[in-house]
Design an enzyme around this catalytic site. Sequence first.
Site, mmCIF file in Angstrom:
data_model
loop_
_atom_site.group_PDB
_atom_site.id
_atom_site.type_symbol
_atom_site.label_atom_id
_atom_site.label_comp_id
_atom_site.label_asym_id
_atom_site.label_seq_id
_atom_site.Cartn_x
_atom_site.Cartn_y
_atom_site.Cartn_z
ATOM 1 N N LYS A 1 40.275 44.257 43.551
ATOM 2 C CA LYS A 1 40.975 43.867 44.777
ATOM 3 C C LYS A 1 40.075 43.828 46.004
ATOM 4 O O LYS A 1 40.285 43.013 46.904
ATOM 5 C CB LYS A 1 42.110 44.842 45.049
ATOM 6 C CG LYS A 1 43.215 44.792 44.028
ATOM 7 C CD LYS A 1 44.325 45.582 44.625
ATOM 8 C CE LYS A 1 45.427 45.877 43.679
ATOM 9 N NZ LYS A 1 46.465 46.604 44.407
ATOM 10 N N HIS B 1 57.121 41.054 51.060
ATOM 11 C CA HIS B 1 56.144 40.680 50.041
ATOM 12 C C HIS B 1 56.558 39.283 49.566
ATOM 13 O O HIS B 1 57.587 39.122 48.919
ATOM 14 C CB HIS B 1 56.173 41.688 48.894
ATOM 15 C CG HIS B 1 55.364 41.281 47.689
ATOM 16 N ND1 HIS B 1 54.375 42.065 47.148
ATOM 17 C CD2 HIS B 1 55.402 40.168 46.930
ATOM 18 C CE1 HIS B 1 53.845 41.441 46.103
ATOM 19 N NE2 HIS B 1 54.459 40.284 45.948
ATOM 20 N N ARG C 1 47.238 35.698 36.077
ATOM 21 C CA ARG C 1 48.016 35.737 34.828
ATOM 22 C C ARG C 1 49.422 35.237 35.120
ATOM 23 O O ARG C 1 49.780 35.002 36.258
ATOM 24 C CB ARG C 1 48.102 37.176 34.329
ATOM 25 C CG ARG C 1 48.658 38.094 35.398
ATOM 26 C CD ARG C 1 49.076 39.441 34.876
ATOM 27 N NE ARG C 1 49.175 40.426 35.940
ATOM 28 C CZ ARG C 1 50.194 40.574 36.756
ATOM 29 N NH1 ARG C 1 51.245 39.784 36.663
ATOM 30 N NH2 ARG C 1 50.196 41.498 37.706
ATOM 31 N N VAL D 1 55.788 38.663 35.656
ATOM 32 C CA VAL D 1 57.130 39.006 35.162
ATOM 33 C C VAL D 1 58.165 38.048 35.765
ATOM 34 O O VAL D 1 59.047 37.545 35.069
ATOM 35 C CB VAL D 1 57.480 40.470 35.540
ATOM 36 C CG1 VAL D 1 58.914 40.799 35.183
ATOM 37 C CG2 VAL D 1 56.518 41.448 34.883
HETATM 38 P P1 ADP Z 1 49.882 46.607 43.015
HETATM 39 O O1 ADP Z 1 48.826 45.725 42.443
HETATM 40 O O2 ADP Z 1 49.747 48.045 42.604
HETATM 41 O O3 ADP Z 1 51.269 46.065 42.840
HETATM 42 P P2 ADP Z 1 49.710 45.550 45.721
HETATM 43 O O4 ADP Z 1 48.436 45.460 46.452
HETATM 44 O O5 ADP Z 1 50.309 44.299 45.158
HETATM 45 O O6 ADP Z 1 49.590 46.660 44.575
HETATM 46 O O7 ADP Z 1 50.791 46.209 46.670
HETATM 47 C C1 ADP Z 1 52.070 46.569 46.208
HETATM 48 C C2 ADP Z 1 53.014 46.808 47.369
HETATM 49 O O8 ADP Z 1 52.505 47.817 48.247
HETATM 50 C C3 ADP Z 1 53.213 45.595 48.258
HETATM 51 O O9 ADP Z 1 54.176 44.694 47.747
HETATM 52 C C4 ADP Z 1 53.656 46.262 49.552
HETATM 53 O O10 ADP Z 1 55.013 46.629 49.487
HETATM 54 C C5 ADP Z 1 52.824 47.527 49.590
HETATM 55 N N1 ADP Z 1 51.572 47.326 50.377
HETATM 56 C C6 ADP Z 1 50.336 47.060 49.897
HETATM 57 N N2 ADP Z 1 49.422 46.907 50.907
HETATM 58 C C7 ADP Z 1 50.100 47.093 52.056
HETATM 59 C C8 ADP Z 1 49.740 47.073 53.460
HETATM 60 N N3 ADP Z 1 48.483 46.833 53.890
HETATM 61 N N4 ADP Z 1 50.726 47.302 54.373
HETATM 62 C C9 ADP Z 1 51.999 47.533 53.967
HETATM 63 N N5 ADP Z 1 52.410 47.575 52.694
HETATM 64 C C10 ADP Z 1 51.486 47.365 51.731
#
Ligand code: ADP
Length: 446
Positions: free
Chosen positions: A116, A208, A292, A295
């Site tokens: 990431k 999101h 990928r 879901v």
């Molecule tokens: P994973 O790969 O574990 O799912 P993500 O990076 O997609 O992790 O983040 C998952 C969730 O975490 C996001 O959908 C959001 O709700 C929260 N999140 C991640 N980064 C941030 C951020 N910078 N500010 C606020 N919420 C965040």
Amino acid sequence: MFKKILIANRGEIALRIIRTCREMGIKTVAVYSTADKDSLHVKFADEAVCIGPPPSKDSYLNIPNIIAACEITNADAIHPGYGFLSENSKFSRICQKHNIKFIGATPEQIDAMGDKSNAKDTMLKAEVPCVPGSAGLLADAEQAKGIAIEIGYPVIIKATAGGGGRGMRIVWKEEELAGHYESASKEAEAAFGNGAMYMEKYIEEPRHIEIQIAGDQYGKVCHLSERDCSIQRRHQKLMEETPSPFMTPELRERMGEAAIKAGLAVAYEGVGTVEFLVDKYRNFYFMEMNTRIQVEHPITEEVIDYDLIREQILIAAGVPISGKNYYPQLHAIECRINAEDPFNGFRPSPGRITTLHTPGGHGVRIDSHIYAGYTIPPNYDSMIAKVITMAQTREEAIMKMSRALGEFVVEGVKTTIPFHLRLMKDEKFLKGDYTTKFMESFDLKE
Ligand code: ADP
């Protein structure tokens, strides 16, 4: 075109892939752990090979056994599904070496996007807006403190190898930083074998929203509009819908364009998802890219009438894409039904399903691998079904979902159906007024 595809996965996604293969006249090979010997994917595939005992590391993550299964069955391609080896560049590379087509991203694309922190660097160079944060990985908690002062609290520390919401902590003040840093890093080390962390500004009350993209082997990338995945518990998605109630045609154009830029930056090949956080002013920030199938892909399939698994297979076989973008023609919702007790902190509830009645009717799609008498093993994730409804409007799709969930009978284990039934009646949800914070004030018993 491929003659035979091995599916290196289990559960509903393995079945989902088998269905498309059958429609395309491609033979299938299922692989399974001993815990899954009675699973539907094993019964529905043309051939099946046992690849090891229940723990994932010995079966669904066991690369030598999967490659051997491919060789003895003469499969010419592997579809990894989601999770397991789907974003593992080592596996993608080993497939290449064995002349087996990996139906997914190339090792280079996975390396550029799977990590990431790396991915953010790539995106900044491609001028895709990113959440302000550390430039690359953090050396230690002390360095993190310095950066947090610059970007301002609250901040979120995240594992570069993270997934499924693990290895992530929100930090509101400096005193908490060192403790959270250590615990998140340890958690990531245990879960992903990599404790490296990076940091971002914590965006308060964001949505999101992710954009589905597809790219072919000839440098063309298109987008297939958005999915809103803001209804989450502990950073894990519970329900998704498209179009997003927050979307405007103008924002969709801007986000679609940014997602295409992200894909072009790595010459993306296959279907993928670019995840963004969107704040209340409709500023959006790149969060990560998933190389990928996801879901929640069915809701996109239903609103644009497009089989994404078929598209993955065609792209892998070298068929060019049209290059035009796709826009939602309907509204679709997906509820993830997990074998968990929503009245008891969503505690996992594995076991034997004694009675099962699945919903049906107009505008209802069920993607699931369960049946009456099926025993849900405790070794894997707890999702047992996805209920998808689609209709002309959001209101109708929600009504259909309520109706379908009402028909859904699963006895023998606890499920999250009562949670989704309650969600479909929630005033704020009905107005489309929700962010990733939604679940924090949600009361199931109301
Ligand atoms: P994973 O790969 O574990 O799912 P993500 O990076 O997609 O992790 O983040 C998952 C969730 O975490 C996001 O959908 C959001 O709700 C929260 N999140 C991640 N980064 C941030 C951020 N910078 N500010 C606020 N919420 C965040």
